[in-house]
Design an enzyme around this catalytic site. Structure first.
Site, PDB file in Angstrom:
ATOM      1  N   GLY A 183       0.765  -1.515  -0.090  1.00 25.76           N
ATOM      2  CA  GLY A 183       0.215  -0.394   0.086  1.00 25.76           C
ATOM      3  C   GLY A 183       1.163   1.189   0.266  1.00 25.76           C
ATOM      4  N   TYR A 186      -0.353   6.976   1.401  1.00 18.72           N
ATOM      5  CA  TYR A 186       0.386   8.638   2.830  1.00 18.72           C
ATOM      6  C   TYR A 186       1.255   7.552   3.855  1.00 18.72           C
ATOM      7  CZ  TYR A 186      -3.700   8.943   6.015  1.00 18.72           C
ATOM      8  OH  TYR A 186      -4.527   9.444   7.493  1.00 18.72           O
ATOM      9  N   ILE A 187       0.094   6.648   4.291  1.00 21.33           N
ATOM     10  CA  ILE A 187       0.597   5.683   5.516  1.00 21.33           C
ATOM     11  C   ILE A 187       1.553   4.918   5.539  1.00 21.33           C
ATOM     12  CG2 ILE A 187      -0.053   3.980   7.761  1.00 21.33           C
ATOM     13  CD1 ILE A 187      -2.794   5.128   7.580  1.00 21.33           C
ATOM     14  N   HIS A 444      12.432  37.706   5.863  1.00 18.33           N
ATOM     15  CA  HIS A 444      12.842  36.906   5.507  1.00 18.33           C
ATOM     16  C   HIS A 444      14.215  37.115   6.513  1.00 18.33           C
ATOM     17  CE1 HIS A 444      15.766  36.388   2.215  1.00 18.33           C
ATOM     18  NE2 HIS A 444      16.754  37.137   3.087  1.00 18.33           N
TER      19      HIS A 444
END
Length: 465
Positions: A183, A186-187, A444
């Site tokens: 799979g 994202y996991i 910045h």
């Protein structure tokens, strides 16, 4: 055990459930919450929090190894690091316990009664809670179903033995020598990357043509490059057909009929999650379903008066922060406040390496909706702060309407970028236009400047590119 009657009853103490209970208690409702696990649900106990702890630990160990072997900054040297994974897991468990105690304390502060046990509906106003000490009947005016979700099991790879879910993956005593991740969502990518950094030889197997299907190819490309640099093998268009042989190798098949045996000490299956809609007496209620989810309206009310559903059982996106927002809303509705669920955008983050943020519409999604867009994309290779961090891969992309420059979506991919998701989501939620973002003075040197620069580019007024 004495019966309980209350105004507001929550079934499930995950992020959505406990937030609903806390807010209801704060608003003066007599509130009860029921769960057979510690407060926090999947996210706190066996999901979001522990996984991020292990990801961070693996990152730190990998940086130490890089510093010892080939530091990116000339002149710096370091000793060879060590890794005690058991101690790391103990540290992770300590974080989880602290947060468990924190949630319990917040419930107590809001005068919410926490009942430990498994709840089962008897009817639309009553549940029976079973625990080790007996059974207890609880009746309520308003009931919230917040039962969450669970890992999906592959028929060819049932959980057990060397085949584990993400829950077991977070408590392994040591990084597997050879880890197969089935799979590429994202996991799987998050945990696969973490174990690769901790020393495992990792192979990711994904049936689709690309990993991370929730994100477009432009965002996924830097992640693929980083996986390759870490030595992670990624097999797309490949299915896991089960374990085979005495060694229980993982049998892989491809669309052309080809087969391959992959040796693995542990097989981590992360093909997705499904809502928990069984085991709590749904058959005793009259609920409409929307596929695997409980159908609700924009107040999260179900087909039954006084019964609400929130979080993973109420539909996509199955994310903790979405559940929390729904829980707060439902509690306020029960207290008599007019509310409905209508967010402009819900952020989605992959804590991969590099991290991915996606808020609102991508260029492809806007095009599919028939919207003409103006898009600005600013690479971190032109960002001074990213250069000083020695990680200048990735970019920020802003998507806006071409006619009035209303910001529709913001996406980004880079290392350590997830904290910018709040700024991205706020810009969309507040209805910002490109000139609003470009005209806001950004500090910045920061990586956040890339958002301003992307907005400048979208208006045709790019400064630093």
């Amino acid at each position: 055990m004495a019966d309980i009657t209350c105004q507001f009853l929550v079934i499930g103490a995950g992020p959505g459930g406990y937030v609903a209970a806390i807010r209801a208690g704060q608003l003066g409702l007599d509130t009860v919450i029921v769960d057979d696990r510690k407060p926090g649900g999947t996210c706190l106990n066996i999901g979001c929090i522990p996984s991020k702890a292990l990801i961070h630990a693996a990152d730190e160990y990998f940086r130490m190894r890089e510093a010892a072997e080939r530091c990116a900054i000339p002149g710096l040297t370091a000793a060879e690091p060590g890794l005690d994974w058991g101690a790391v897991v103990g540290w992770k468990d300590g974080i989880v316990n602290r947060l468990n105690n924190g949630v319990t304390g917040l419930l107590k502060k809001a005068r919410v009664k926490l009942v430990e046990g498994r709840a089962r509906f008897l009817d639309g106003k009553t549940v029976l809670v079973t625990s080790e000490t007996g059974t207890q009947r609880i009746s309520a005016t308003t009931i919230v179903i917040a039962t969450g979700s669970e890992p999906v099991e592959l028929p060819s790879l049932p959980f057990g033995g060397k085949v584990i879910s993400s829950e077991e993956g977070l408590s392994l005593p040591a990084p597997p020598r050879r880890l197969a991740v089935v799979g590429g969502g994202y996991i799987g990518i998050e945990l696969g990357t973490a174990f690769a950094k901790a020393g495992s030889a990792v192979t990711i197997v994904e049936a689709a043509h690309e990993i991370l299907p929730l994100y477009d190819a432009e965002l996924v490309k830097p992640v693929r490059a980083r996986l390759a640099a870490l030595g992670v093998e990624v097999l797309t268009g490949t299915k896991a057909a089960g374990l085979t042989g005495e060694a229980e190798d993982l049998l892989l098949t491809s669309p052309d009929g080809g087969e391959r045996r992959l040796a693995a000490d542990t097989v981590l299956v992360t093909i997705g999650r499904r809502p928990v809609t069984e085991g709590w007496g749904r058959e005793e209620l009259v609920l409409d379903m929307d596929g695997p989810f409980i159908r609700t309206d924009d107040t999260r009310r179900t087909a039954m008066r006084g019964v609400y559903a929130i979080g993973d059982v109420a539909g996509e996106p199955m994310l903790a922060h979405k559940a929390m927002a729904e829980g707060e809303m439902v509690a306020e509705i029960a207290a008599g406040h007019p509310r409905r669920f209508d967010p402009r955008a819900i952020p989605a983050i992959a804590f991969t390496d590099p991290e991915i943020i996606s808020v609102g519409l991508s260029p492809a999604e806007a095009k599919a909706a028939g919207i003409e867009t103006a898009t600005g994309r600013f690479p971190f290779q032109a960002n001074g702060r990213a250069m000083t961090l020695a990680r200048d891969d990735g970019f920020v992309r802003v998507v806006a309407r071409a006619d009035n420059h209303l910001v529709l979506g913001i996406q980004a991919v880079s290392s350590g970028l997830s904290e910018l998701s709040a700024a991205f989501t706020l810009a969309i939620e507040m209805g910002a236009c490109l000139d609003d973002v470009a005209g806001t003075i950004h500090a910045h040197p920061t990586m956040g400047e890339a958002l301003q620069e992307a907005a400048f580019l979208a208006t045709g007024k790019g400064l630093h590119l």
